[in-house]
Design a protein around this motif. Sequence first.
Motif, PDB file in Angstrom:
ATOM      1  N   ILE A   1     -26.320 -50.822 -65.421  1.00 47.85           N
ATOM      2  CA  ILE A   1     -25.701 -51.850 -66.265  1.00 47.85           C
ATOM      3  C   ILE A   1     -26.280 -53.225 -65.941  1.00 47.85           C
ATOM      4  CG2 ILE A   1     -23.528 -53.034 -66.773  1.00 47.85           C
ATOM      5  CD1 ILE A   1     -22.169 -50.251 -66.529  1.00 47.85           C
ATOM      6  N   ILE A   2     -26.510 -53.462 -64.654  1.00 53.92           N
ATOM      7  CA  ILE A   2     -27.153 -54.728 -64.271  1.00 53.92           C
ATOM      8  C   ILE A   2     -28.533 -54.819 -64.905  1.00 53.92           C
ATOM      9  CG2 ILE A   2     -28.158 -55.987 -62.324  1.00 53.92           C
ATOM     10  CD1 ILE A   2     -25.749 -55.007 -60.651  1.00 53.92           C
ATOM     11  N   ASP A   3     -29.283 -53.710 -64.867  1.00 55.43           N
ATOM     12  CA  ASP A   3     -30.603 -53.683 -65.519  1.00 55.43           C
ATOM     13  C   ASP A   3     -30.473 -53.918 -67.026  1.00 55.43           C
ATOM     14  OD1 ASP A   3     -32.092 -53.335 -63.254  1.00 55.43           O
ATOM     15  OD2 ASP A   3     -32.466 -51.185 -63.560  1.00 55.43           O
ATOM     16  N   ALA A   4     -29.442 -53.353 -67.633  1.00 59.98           N
ATOM     17  CA  ALA A   4     -29.245 -53.536 -69.078  1.00 59.98           C
ATOM     18  C   ALA A   4     -28.999 -55.010 -69.405  1.00 59.98           C
ATOM     19  CB  ALA A   4     -28.084 -52.678 -69.562  1.00 59.98           C
ATOM     20  N   PHE A   5     -28.151 -55.653 -68.614  1.00 61.26           N
ATOM     21  CA  PHE A   5     -27.900 -57.084 -68.842  1.00 61.26           C
ATOM     22  C   PHE A   5     -29.145 -57.920 -68.558  1.00 61.26           C
ATOM     23  CE2 PHE A   5     -23.223 -56.181 -68.296  1.00 61.26           C
ATOM     24  CZ  PHE A   5     -22.918 -56.472 -69.618  1.00 61.26           C
ATOM     25  N   SER A   6     -29.911 -57.478 -67.561  1.00 63.75           N
ATOM     26  CA  SER A   6     -31.161 -58.175 -67.266  1.00 63.75           C
ATOM     27  C   SER A   6     -32.123 -58.055 -68.438  1.00 63.75           C
ATOM     28  CB  SER A   6     -31.789 -57.602 -65.995  1.00 63.75           C
ATOM     29  OG  SER A   6     -33.046 -58.185 -65.752  1.00 63.75           O
ATOM     30  N   GLY A   7     -32.216 -56.866 -69.016  1.00 63.28           N
ATOM     31  CA  GLY A   7     -33.064 -56.664 -70.194  1.00 63.28           C
ATOM     32  C   GLY A   7     -32.577 -57.477 -71.376  1.00 63.28           C
ATOM     33  N   LEU A   8     -31.260 -57.615 -71.491  1.00 68.19           N
ATOM     34  CA  LEU A   8     -30.674 -58.402 -72.570  1.00 68.19           C
ATOM     35  C   LEU A   8     -31.043 -59.874 -72.426  1.00 68.19           C
ATOM     36  CD1 LEU A   8     -28.777 -58.172 -75.026  1.00 68.19           C
ATOM     37  CD2 LEU A   8     -26.885 -58.588 -73.470  1.00 68.19           C
ATOM     38  N   SER A   9     -30.983 -60.371 -71.189  1.00 62.36           N
ATOM     39  CA  SER A   9     -31.319 -61.786 -70.972  1.00 62.36           C
ATOM     40  C   SER A   9     -32.808 -62.039 -71.156  1.00 62.36           C
ATOM     41  CB  SER A   9     -30.869 -62.242 -69.587  1.00 62.36           C
ATOM     42  OG  SER A   9     -31.651 -61.624 -68.592  1.00 62.36           O
ATOM     43  N   THR A  10     -33.644 -61.072 -70.787  1.00 58.43           N
ATOM     44  CA  THR A  10     -35.088 -61.220 -70.948  1.00 58.43           C
ATOM     45  C   THR A  10     -35.471 -61.203 -72.424  1.00 58.43           C
ATOM     46  OG1 THR A  10     -35.444 -60.071 -68.858  1.00 58.43           O
ATOM     47  CG2 THR A  10     -37.338 -60.278 -70.300  1.00 58.43           C
ATOM     48  N   ALA A  11     -34.831 -60.314 -73.209  1.00 62.03           N
ATOM     49  CA  ALA A  11     -35.145 -60.206 -74.637  1.00 62.03           C
ATOM     50  C   ALA A  11     -34.621 -61.408 -75.410  1.00 62.03           C
ATOM     51  CB  ALA A  11     -34.570 -58.919 -75.208  1.00 62.03           C
ATOM     52  N   GLY A  12     -33.579 -62.011 -74.920  1.00 61.58           N
ATOM     53  CA  GLY A  12     -33.016 -63.176 -75.573  1.00 61.58           C
ATOM     54  C   GLY A  12     -32.151 -62.835 -76.775  1.00 61.58           C
ATOM     55  N   ALA A  13     -32.068 -61.601 -77.139  1.00 65.45           N
ATOM     56  CA  ALA A  13     -31.252 -61.202 -78.292  1.00 65.45           C
ATOM     57  C   ALA A  13     -30.600 -59.860 -77.977  1.00 65.45           C
ATOM     58  CB  ALA A  13     -32.112 -61.074 -79.532  1.00 65.45           C
ATOM     59  N   ALA A  14     -29.426 -59.665 -78.536  1.00 67.89           N
ATOM     60  CA  ALA A  14     -28.700 -58.416 -78.314  1.00 67.89           C
ATOM     61  C   ALA A  14     -29.270 -57.325 -79.225  1.00 67.89           C
ATOM     62  CB  ALA A  14     -27.222 -58.607 -78.586  1.00 67.89           C
ATOM     63  N   SER A  15     -29.967 -56.387 -78.607  1.00 66.47           N
ATOM     64  CA  SER A  15     -30.501 -55.266 -79.382  1.00 66.47           C
ATOM     65  C   SER A  15     -30.457 -54.011 -78.528  1.00 66.47           C
ATOM     66  CB  SER A  15     -31.938 -55.540 -79.829  1.00 66.47           C
ATOM     67  OG  SER A  15     -32.814 -55.473 -78.731  1.00 66.47           O
ATOM     68  N   LEU A  16     -30.473 -52.872 -79.197  1.00 63.18           N
ATOM     69  CA  LEU A  16     -30.449 -51.599 -78.485  1.00 63.18           C
ATOM     70  C   LEU A  16     -31.700 -51.426 -77.642  1.00 63.18           C
ATOM     71  CD1 LEU A  16     -28.895 -49.017 -78.028  1.00 63.18           C
ATOM     72  CD2 LEU A  16     -30.024 -48.028 -80.007  1.00 63.18           C
ATOM     73  N   ARG A  17     -32.806 -51.908 -78.114  1.00 66.83           N
ATOM     74  CA  ARG A  17     -34.062 -51.815 -77.388  1.00 66.83           C
ATOM     75  C   ARG A  17     -33.993 -52.569 -76.056  1.00 66.83           C
ATOM     76  NH1 ARG A  17     -38.711 -52.859 -81.132  1.00 66.83           N
ATOM     77  NH2 ARG A  17     -38.283 -50.710 -81.630  1.00 66.83           N
ATOM     78  N   ALA A  18     -33.238 -53.614 -75.991  1.00 66.49           N
ATOM     79  CA  ALA A  18     -33.135 -54.425 -74.773  1.00 66.49           C
ATOM     80  C   ALA A  18     -32.254 -53.756 -73.719  1.00 66.49           C
ATOM     81  CB  ALA A  18     -32.597 -55.814 -75.113  1.00 66.49           C
ATOM     82  N   VAL A  19     -31.203 -53.077 -74.144  1.00 58.38           N
ATOM     83  CA  VAL A  19     -30.254 -52.503 -73.180  1.00 58.38           C
ATOM     84  C   VAL A  19     -30.435 -51.009 -72.951  1.00 58.38           C
ATOM     85  CG1 VAL A  19     -28.490 -54.247 -73.562  1.00 58.38           C
ATOM     86  CG2 VAL A  19     -28.470 -52.164 -74.938  1.00 58.38           C
ATOM     87  N   ALA A  20     -31.193 -50.327 -73.785  1.00 57.44           N
ATOM     88  CA  ALA A  20     -31.320 -48.871 -73.702  1.00 57.44           C
ATOM     89  C   ALA A  20     -31.856 -48.367 -72.365  1.00 57.44           C
ATOM     90  CB  ALA A  20     -32.181 -48.352 -74.843  1.00 57.44           C
ATOM     91  N   PRO A  21     -32.921 -48.953 -71.790  1.00 52.14           N
ATOM     92  CA  PRO A  21     -33.408 -48.417 -70.505  1.00 52.14           C
ATOM     93  C   PRO A  21     -32.368 -48.488 -69.388  1.00 52.14           C
ATOM     94  CG  PRO A  21     -35.058 -49.865 -71.484  1.00 52.14           C
ATOM     95  CD  PRO A  21     -33.810 -50.001 -72.304  1.00 52.14           C
ATOM     96  N   GLY A  22     -31.654 -49.593 -69.297  1.00 47.65           N
ATOM     97  CA  GLY A  22     -30.638 -49.741 -68.253  1.00 47.65           C
ATOM     98  C   GLY A  22     -29.481 -48.785 -68.425  1.00 47.65           C
ATOM     99  N   ILE A  23     -29.045 -48.614 -69.664  1.00 50.01           N
ATOM    100  CA  ILE A  23     -27.941 -47.685 -69.928  1.00 50.01           C
ATOM    101  C   ILE A  23     -28.386 -46.250 -69.687  1.00 50.01           C
ATOM    102  CG2 ILE A  23     -26.443 -46.780 -71.746  1.00 50.01           C
ATOM    103  CD1 ILE A  23     -26.186 -49.647 -72.786  1.00 50.01           C
ATOM    104  N   ALA A  24     -29.603 -45.923 -70.030  1.00 48.07           N
ATOM    105  CA  ALA A  24     -30.134 -44.576 -69.786  1.00 48.07           C
ATOM    106  C   ALA A  24     -30.158 -44.282 -68.287  1.00 48.07           C
ATOM    107  CB  ALA A  24     -31.527 -44.436 -70.385  1.00 48.07           C
ATOM    108  N   GLU A  25     -30.605 -45.246 -67.492  1.00 46.76           N
ATOM    109  CA  GLU A  25     -30.598 -45.067 -66.032  1.00 46.76           C
ATOM    110  C   GLU A  25     -29.175 -44.866 -65.521  1.00 46.76           C
ATOM    111  OE1 GLU A  25     -32.568 -48.228 -63.972  1.00 46.76           O
ATOM    112  OE2 GLU A  25     -34.369 -48.044 -65.198  1.00 46.76           O
TER     113      GLU A  25
END
Length: 189
Positions: free
Chosen positions: A116-140
Amino acid sequence: MILQKLGLFGRIRRQSDQFLRIFRATRGVANPQSLSSAGSPFASVYAAGYRELQSQVGTTPGNPHPPKLKSLQAVAVSMQLASTEEVRRVEKGMSWMATTASVTPFIGLFGTVWGIIDAFSGLSTAGAASLRAVAPGIAEALVTTAAGLFTAIPALIFYNQFLQNIRDLAQRLDSFAMEVTAQIEKTFG
């Protein structure tokens, strides 16, 4: 470890059933080698009682008096000590199984938090809320949760089953020691 314990309990069951069949067919206090079932916990318990019996009774050539038992309690204690040692031998590794069953869900939970931390990190890096940004973290997170549960559930189920097998063995060994003690008392009492 589960497969190892399954094999151990299966082997103990077969060897013990064979030993008890032979022991009960002899109807008396026989030499442990004549019962020929090495490896059975029952054989070890019987051998311990037989050794104590032999040390007390002993046979001296030319002695006209039948051998007398000095202490039936000492024979019973010898068998009880051997029984305890056999149960201890069978219990080896059970603490690891209990630890696995109790700790792996928390390891899975830790992985979930990390994902989940990785998912939020991906969200902040992408700058926009999208499934592509959070999917790797949620999958882990889902993979580590599933791995923790996949390990914990069988460990817990088999731990409980093996614990019951150990309790049954301990009770059967105690009953057997009483049976042997009664046979010795009839023969030498």
